[in-house]
Structures are given as C-alpha cells and as structure tokens.
Design a protein around this motif. Structure first.
Motif, PDB file in Angstrom:
ATOM      1  N   GLY A 105       0.838  -1.183   0.000  1.00 43.94           N
ATOM      2  CA  GLY A 105       0.000   0.000   0.000  1.00 43.94           C
ATOM      3  C   GLY A 105       0.879   1.241   0.000  1.00 43.94           C
ATOM      4  N   SER A 106       0.270   2.355   0.262  1.00 47.13           N
ATOM      5  CA  SER A 106       1.020   3.604   0.358  1.00 47.13           C
ATOM      6  C   SER A 106       0.191   4.593   1.163  1.00 47.13           C
ATOM      7  CB  SER A 106       1.298   4.173  -1.037  1.00 47.13           C
ATOM      8  OG  SER A 106       2.092   5.339  -0.956  1.00 47.13           O
ATOM      9  N   ALA A 107       0.857   5.506   1.820  1.00 45.96           N
ATOM     10  CA  ALA A 107       0.167   6.524   2.620  1.00 45.96           C
ATOM     11  C   ALA A 107       0.523   7.898   2.075  1.00 45.96           C
ATOM     12  CB  ALA A 107       0.560   6.405   4.086  1.00 45.96           C
ATOM     13  N   VAL A 108      -0.127   8.265   0.995  1.00 47.30           N
ATOM     14  CA  VAL A 108       0.154   9.540   0.331  1.00 47.30           C
ATOM     15  C   VAL A 108      -0.808  10.599   0.855  1.00 47.30           C
ATOM     16  CG1 VAL A 108       0.255  10.708  -1.896  1.00 47.30           C
ATOM     17  CG2 VAL A 108       0.960   8.329  -1.720  1.00 47.30           C
ATOM     18  N   PRO A 109      -0.315  11.809   1.120  1.00 45.49           N
ATOM     19  CA  PRO A 109      -1.222  12.882   1.561  1.00 45.49           C
ATOM     20  C   PRO A 109      -2.268  13.194   0.488  1.00 45.49           C
ATOM     21  CG  PRO A 109       1.076  13.472   1.921  1.00 45.49           C
ATOM     22  CD  PRO A 109       1.075  12.238   1.075  1.00 45.49           C
ATOM     23  N   ASP A 110      -3.182  14.056   0.838  1.00 49.75           N
ATOM     24  CA  ASP A 110      -4.226  14.476  -0.088  1.00 49.75           C
ATOM     25  C   ASP A 110      -3.595  14.945  -1.393  1.00 49.75           C
ATOM     26  OD1 ASP A 110      -6.440  15.460  -1.356  1.00 49.75           O
ATOM     27  OD2 ASP A 110      -6.779  17.113   0.036  1.00 49.75           O
ATOM     28  N   ARG A 161       0.386  16.709 -17.564  1.00 45.46           N
ATOM     29  CA  ARG A 161      -0.168  15.411 -17.974  1.00 45.46           C
ATOM     30  C   ARG A 161       0.462  14.275 -17.168  1.00 45.46           C
ATOM     31  NH1 ARG A 161       1.019  15.894 -22.785  1.00 45.46           N
ATOM     32  NH2 ARG A 161       2.957  14.705 -22.847  1.00 45.46           N
ATOM     33  N   THR A 162       1.783  14.304 -17.036  1.00 45.94           N
ATOM     34  CA  THR A 162       2.476  13.265 -16.272  1.00 45.94           C
ATOM     35  C   THR A 162       2.108  13.326 -14.803  1.00 45.94           C
ATOM     36  OG1 THR A 162       4.335  13.400 -17.826  1.00 45.94           O
ATOM     37  CG2 THR A 162       4.743  12.301 -15.736  1.00 45.94           C
ATOM     38  N   PHE A 163       1.969  14.525 -14.282  1.00 49.06           N
ATOM     39  CA  PHE A 163       1.566  14.728 -12.885  1.00 49.06           C
ATOM     40  C   PHE A 163       0.241  14.013 -12.618  1.00 49.06           C
ATOM     41  CE2 PHE A 163      -0.772  17.052  -9.663  1.00 49.06           C
ATOM     42  CZ  PHE A 163       0.160  17.314  -8.679  1.00 49.06           C
ATOM     43  N   GLU A 164      -0.734  14.198 -13.485  1.00 51.76           N
ATOM     44  CA  GLU A 164      -2.051  13.582 -13.305  1.00 51.76           C
ATOM     45  C   GLU A 164      -1.983  12.064 -13.437  1.00 51.76           C
ATOM     46  OE1 GLU A 164      -4.661  15.454 -16.073  1.00 51.76           O
ATOM     47  OE2 GLU A 164      -4.529  17.432 -15.115  1.00 51.76           O
ATOM     48  N   GLU A 165      -1.218  11.577 -14.394  1.00 49.41           N
ATOM     49  CA  GLU A 165      -1.069  10.129 -14.570  1.00 49.41           C
ATOM     50  C   GLU A 165      -0.451   9.494 -13.320  1.00 49.41           C
ATOM     51  OE1 GLU A 165      -1.761   7.897 -16.845  1.00 49.41           O
ATOM     52  OE2 GLU A 165      -2.087   8.914 -18.763  1.00 49.41           O
ATOM     53  N   CYS A 166       0.557  10.141 -12.778  1.00 49.01           N
ATOM     54  CA  CYS A 166       1.233   9.618 -11.586  1.00 49.01           C
ATOM     55  C   CYS A 166       0.281   9.538 -10.406  1.00 49.01           C
ATOM     56  CB  CYS A 166       2.438  10.499 -11.232  1.00 49.01           C
ATOM     57  SG  CYS A 166       3.863  10.300 -12.315  1.00 49.01           S
ATOM     58  N   GLN A 167      -0.430  10.610 -10.149  1.00 46.31           N
ATOM     59  CA  GLN A 167      -1.330  10.615  -9.003  1.00 46.31           C
ATOM     60  C   GLN A 167      -2.460   9.605  -9.162  1.00 46.31           C
ATOM     61  OE1 GLN A 167      -2.559  14.688  -7.970  1.00 46.31           O
ATOM     62  NE2 GLN A 167      -0.964  14.600  -6.414  1.00 46.31           N
ATOM     63  N   ARG A 168      -2.963   9.448 -10.383  1.00 46.61           N
ATOM     64  CA  ARG A 168      -4.032   8.478 -10.626  1.00 46.61           C
ATOM     65  C   ARG A 168      -3.534   7.050 -10.350  1.00 46.61           C
ATOM     66  NH1 ARG A 168      -4.795   9.542 -15.646  1.00 46.61           N
ATOM     67  NH2 ARG A 168      -6.072  11.353 -15.195  1.00 46.61           N
ATOM     68  N   TRP A 169      -2.324   6.764 -10.766  1.00 49.45           N
ATOM     69  CA  TRP A 169      -1.728   5.438 -10.558  1.00 49.45           C
ATOM     70  C   TRP A 169      -1.502   5.172  -9.069  1.00 49.45           C
ATOM     71  CZ3 TRP A 169      -0.987   0.753 -12.046  1.00 49.45           C
ATOM     72  CH2 TRP A 169       0.159   0.016 -11.735  1.00 49.45           C
ATOM     73  N   ALA A 170      -0.950   6.139  -8.360  1.00 45.81           N
ATOM     74  CA  ALA A 170      -0.636   5.959  -6.942  1.00 45.81           C
ATOM     75  C   ALA A 170      -1.888   5.781  -6.101  1.00 45.81           C
ATOM     76  CB  ALA A 170       0.169   7.151  -6.429  1.00 45.81           C
ATOM     77  N   ALA A 171      -2.990   6.389  -6.527  1.00 48.53           N
ATOM     78  CA  ALA A 171      -4.226   6.322  -5.748  1.00 48.53           C
ATOM     79  C   ALA A 171      -4.768   4.897  -5.631  1.00 48.53           C
ATOM     80  CB  ALA A 171      -5.284   7.225  -6.364  1.00 48.53           C
ATOM     81  N   GLY A 172      -4.308   4.003  -6.498  1.00 47.21           N
ATOM     82  CA  GLY A 172      -4.781   2.619  -6.459  1.00 47.21           C
ATOM     83  C   GLY A 172      -4.116   1.763  -5.404  1.00 47.21           C
ATOM     84  N   PHE A 173      -3.131   2.313  -4.702  1.00 49.59           N
ATOM     85  CA  PHE A 173      -2.383   1.528  -3.715  1.00 49.59           C
ATOM     86  C   PHE A 173      -2.485   2.188  -2.341  1.00 49.59           C
ATOM     87  CE2 PHE A 173      -0.480   0.994  -7.883  1.00 49.59           C
ATOM     88  CZ  PHE A 173      -0.466  -0.386  -8.009  1.00 49.59           C
ATOM     89  N   THR A 174      -3.319   1.607  -1.487  1.00 49.94           N
ATOM     90  CA  THR A 174      -3.494   2.137  -0.138  1.00 49.94           C
ATOM     91  C   THR A 174      -3.245   1.017   0.859  1.00 49.94           C
ATOM     92  OG1 THR A 174      -5.856   1.606   0.024  1.00 49.94           O
ATOM     93  CG2 THR A 174      -5.266   3.719  -1.004  1.00 49.94           C
ATOM     94  N   TRP A 175      -2.812   1.402   2.051  1.00 49.93           N
ATOM     95  CA  TRP A 175      -2.599   0.402   3.096  1.00 49.93           C
ATOM     96  C   TRP A 175      -3.920  -0.182   3.571  1.00 49.93           C
ATOM     97  CZ3 TRP A 175       1.674  -1.850   3.046  1.00 49.93           C
ATOM     98  CH2 TRP A 175       2.878  -1.173   2.852  1.00 49.93           C
ATOM     99  N   ALA A 176      -4.983   0.608   3.525  1.00 44.84           N
ATOM    100  CA  ALA A 176      -6.297   0.083   3.919  1.00 44.84           C
ATOM    101  C   ALA A 176      -6.695  -1.074   3.007  1.00 44.84           C
ATOM    102  CB  ALA A 176      -7.343   1.195   3.869  1.00 44.84           C
ATOM    103  N   ARG A 177      -6.463  -0.941   1.712  1.00 40.79           N
ATOM    104  CA  ARG A 177      -6.789  -2.017   0.778  1.00 40.79           C
ATOM    105  C   ARG A 177      -5.889  -3.224   0.995  1.00 40.79           C
ATOM    106  NH1 ARG A 177      -7.329  -0.268  -5.370  1.00 40.79           N
ATOM    107  NH2 ARG A 177      -8.952   0.946  -4.331  1.00 40.79           N
TER     108      ARG A 177
END
Length: 389
Positions: free
Chosen positions: A184-189, A356-372
């Motif tokens: 997972g990952s713990a990324v801020p807002d 464009r790359t900024f948005e792609e990166c954040q969208r990808w990272a959002a799929g990995f959470t420690w809760a999941r």
C-alpha cells in the motif's frame, strides 16, 4: 478494533519479522509486515510482533495495540524466534513469516493445523553474493533456493508483485501457488501537490543507502548533465551504510554543492521535497515492488528506473515514468540512465507535459493504499483459517 468480518476474534497470531519499524535499518518490508499485523488486529486477533533487537531498543513494547517482543541480532534472532514459536506452538493459530532474505522456517516449529502465511518481497539470490563472503552467500542461496520451497510447499505464499512471483518460479523453481498481495502507500491528499510547484531542475532519490540501490549511478548522471543544466540539484533522502562512500564520491565528482544528503527524513520533510521535485531516479538492481516509486507518484513525480523486477511493475513506462533497459555492465546501465534522465527532464520542461504526467502519476498511486492491503491480507488469513478448521 474488530474488522468488518470479525472472524479473527479469539485468534492468536504472531508476525515474525527480523526488524520492526523502530529498527535503524527498517524499510519498506518492515512497513509491510507491520501493516499485516494491523490487519490481523483489525480483525480482532491477539497479535504479537516478534523481531530482533537493535541498539537502544527495549525488549518489549506495545504499539497500535500490538505487543512487540524483541531479542537477538541478525543471525541469533532466527534461533530465538524458532524457540519462541516452539514454546507457544499449542496456542498459536496464525503465523505470518515474511521472507526477508530467508524466513524463520516457522512450519518446522508449529503444528500442522497452524496457519502459516509467507509474504515474499523479492528473490535474494544476487543480494547474498553482494553483501556476504562467498561461503556465507552460498549458504543463504541454498536456504532460499532449496530449503524454502520445500518447507513452505504446503503453506500459503503471497508475493508483492508479479515480477516477484515470476522470479520465484524462474530462480527458485517454486511449484506451489503464489498469490499477489501488493504494497500500500500513505500519500497525503492529492490536492496538496500541484504541477506549478515543481522545479524543472530538481531531482530526488529515495530509499536506504545500500550498495544494491546503486545511488552512485545517479550521482554520475548529475555530473554528466550539469554542463547542459547548471541549475540541476539532487536531493538524496535516506540513510544506510553506503552514505559515507556516496558523500565521498560526490566530492570526487565535483558535485558536492549540487547534492544534498538529507539522511533520514520524517514524513513531512519527505513530502515537502517531493512537492518541489520534478523527477525521481531509482537505479536499484531489483526490488520486490517500488514503494518509493509509488510515493513519488503520489506527489505527481515520475520515475526514471531500470527495467528490473519490481520497478517494472511499479513504473508504467511512458506514463508514470521511464524504464531503462538493464545490462550486466553497470557502465552501460549508467550511460542509459543518464540519457533517459536527460530526455525526461527535457520532456518535463514543457508545462503541458509536466501537467499530464503529474495527473497520470497521481491516478496510478491512488490505487495503492494500506487500507486495501490490510483488507486483502485479512481475507487471506480468514480463508486459511476456514480451510484449516
């Protein structure tokens, strides 16, 4: 803190990991093991975290409602852990036994009906040869390649990435089923980062400073790119036994004023540095996954990395970063890495490409959470308990 199912109430569980989060050498695998322990706790289990004892650490502690029991060093920990499991074998329902190089071979010390789950981060065959003298490395390689598949052949095994699963089959001849249980990952807002905050000449390297991370290749890349980009600066975040050598190399390369070695940084400082960085560079020989890649992506920072196990799973080539073809010759790898960093920085100079790359990166990272991750980990244990009963 019972979880949604509550099926782990009344269950006694032990997570055996040779380092805990407070250990001076703790890294991503320790975070993963701790999240596994929290997953069991959330399901209502009584959880003990069995680990080695670092200098200055207490013998026991309680954190997040989990009992920590420490003892032994790098090698003696395995003996102590085996004896602890043997003494408690009649009361243990679940053992989580991560393979940190080699696991504790817990199936030899517990009852057959005790559920054992072994998470595998990556195959260590090459790292044994990197870190130990030949005779010791040979023992480690044999334990991982021969003993581990036999002892755990009837136990539940999970890998953190598809690359790790493929390496287990190819290099360890693993015959049993291996499920994927990602980090997972713990990324801020996500809204706390913005493309406009990025410094086009700011690079960052995250992770422990150990030989197989190959941070020296990143330093050589900085020296090579400085004539064309005199404002280039590298932030190195992390500590480890390689720090002295890397600092000296920066002096020898004449780039000491262009590199900042931050050592260990807390979460706030890490995100501040990532908020400003435009590119993350990871030259590691291999990873089980790319935890630092996902953290960087959460801040909208793409990664240039070698196309090696783990990193080729966590970097979406051409979308959240760029993968460099690998080679046995590190000089060849270094040259390729330098050229890709050069090309990536040139591409990111354009505001539209950076956004464009900024948005792609954040969208990808959002799929990995420690809760999941914890939800999936708990489900694995519940399935094994149901099967054993």
């Amino acid at each position: 803190m019972a979880g949604p199912s509550g099926t782990l109430r009344g269950t006694t569980a032990v997570v055996v990991n040779w380092r805990d989060l407070e250990h001076s050498s703790a890294g991503g695998s320790e975070h993963y093991a701790w999240e596994f322990a929290k997953a069991l706790r959330d399901g209502g289990a009584d959880v003990e975290f069995l680990t080695a004892r670092d200098h200055g650490q207490t013998r026991s502690d309680v954190r997040d409602g989990i009992r920590i029991r420490r003892g032994g060093g790098v090698l003696t920990f395995y003996v102590r852990a085996g004896l602890r499991l043997l003494r408690r074998r009649r009361r243990l329902d679940v053992v989580i036994d991560p393979a940190c190089g080699i696991p504790t071979f817990s199936p030899l010390f517990v009852r057959r009906r005790t559920v054992v789950v072994m998470p595998v981060h990556h195959v260590h065959q090459d790292q044994f040869a990197t870190y130990f003298p030949a005779p010791v490395a040979k023992v480690g390689q044999l334990l991982e390649r021969v003993a581990m598949p036999r002892v755990y052949r009837r136990r539940r095994t999970v890998a953190v990435s598809e690359s790790t699963r493929a390496e287990m089959v190819r290099r360890l001849r693993w015959a049993g089923a291996v499920d994927i249980l990602p980090n997972g990952s713990a990324v801020p807002d996500a809204a706390s980062f913005a493309p406009g905050d990025k410094d086009p000449d700011r690079l960052v390297a995250l992770g422990r400073l150990v030989p197989h991370k190959r941070v020296e290749l990143v330093l050589h890349a900085v020296r090579a790119l400085l004539p064309a980009r005199p404002g280039l600066h590298l932030d190195v975040c992390g500590k480890g036994p390689d720090e002295g050598r890397l600092r000296q190399l920066a002096v020898e390369l004449g780039i000491a004023d262009r590199v900042t070695f931050h050592g260990f940084v807390d979460e706030d400082r890490k995100w501040d540095l990532l908020r400003r960085a435009s590119l993350h560079v990871c030259a590691s020989d291999s990873e089980g996954w790319g935890q630092v890649v996902i953290e960087a992506a959460g801040a909208g920072v793409p990664t240039v990395a070698r196309a090696v196990p783990g990193l080729r799973d966590s970097v979406r080539d051409g979308r959240t970063g760029w993968l460099v073809p690998d080679d046995d010759d590190l000089e060849v790898v270094g040259s390729r890495l330098t050229e890709q960093v050069r090309a990536a920085l040139q591409e990111l100079d354009a505001p539209a490409a950076r956004a464009r790359t900024f948005e792609e990166c954040q969208r990808w990272a959002a799929g990995f959470t420690w809760a999941r991750m914890r939800e999936r980990a708990r489900a694995v244990v519940e399935e094994e308990l149901a099967r054993s009963r």
